[in-house]
Enzyme design. Structure first.
Site, PDB file in Angstrom:
ATOM      1  N   CYS A   1       0.823  -1.211   0.000  1.00  0.00           N
ATOM      2  CA  CYS A   1       0.000   0.000   0.000  1.00  0.00           C
ATOM      3  C   CYS A   1       0.861   1.268   0.000  1.00  0.00           C
ATOM      4  O   CYS A   1       1.590   1.531   0.954  1.00  0.00           O
ATOM      5  CB  CYS A   1      -0.904  -0.054   1.243  1.00  0.00           C
ATOM      6  SG  CYS A   1      -1.704   1.481   1.672  1.00  0.00           S
TER       7      CYS A   1
ATOM      8  N   CYS B   1       0.185   3.754   2.815  1.00  0.00           N
ATOM      9  CA  CYS B   1       0.681   3.196   4.079  1.00  0.00           C
ATOM     10  C   CYS B   1       2.166   3.527   4.238  1.00  0.00           C
ATOM     11  O   CYS B   1       2.632   3.822   5.341  1.00  0.00           O
ATOM     12  CB  CYS B   1       0.481   1.687   4.125  1.00  0.00           C
ATOM     13  SG  CYS B   1      -1.244   1.187   4.024  1.00  0.00           S
TER      14      CYS B   1
END
Length: 102
Positions: A26, A29
């Site tokens: 991600c 993230c």
């Protein structure tokens, strides 16, 4: 991480726990990671920061209805104090943590 140990962490009577639900693949993230490190360092001894990989801990992610990553949830003694999905700027995250420190 075992579900029981996660429950023990967020229900502990000590300091608040900031949980980062993330995945290695991600992008947002990865953007959040240094911000979380900064906040963890700033509130060392007052706040516990833990990361939960949603791919490896699907049951925990489902239990807390994590549908978007990153999702941050701040717990204190098992109570959900604050929750937000997406990248949170460092200044905003610092303010949130300060508001909820005992």
């Amino acid at each position: 991480m075992a579900k029981k140990s996660f429950q023990e962490l967020i229900n502990s009577p000590g300091m608040p726990v900031l949980v980062d639900f993330y995945a290695d693949w991600c992008g947002p993230c990865k953007t959040m990671a240094p911000i979380l490190q900064q906040v963890a360092k700033q509130f060392e001894g007052k706040l516990k920061v833990i990361k939960i990989d949603v791919d490896k801990n699907q049951a925990v992610a489902q239990q807390y209805r994590v549908q978007t990553i990153p999702t941050l949830i701040l717990f204190h003694q098992g109570k959900n104090l604050w929750r937000q999905a997406g990248v949170v700027p460092a200044q905003q995250l610092t303010q949130v943590v300060q508001q909820h420190l005992p």
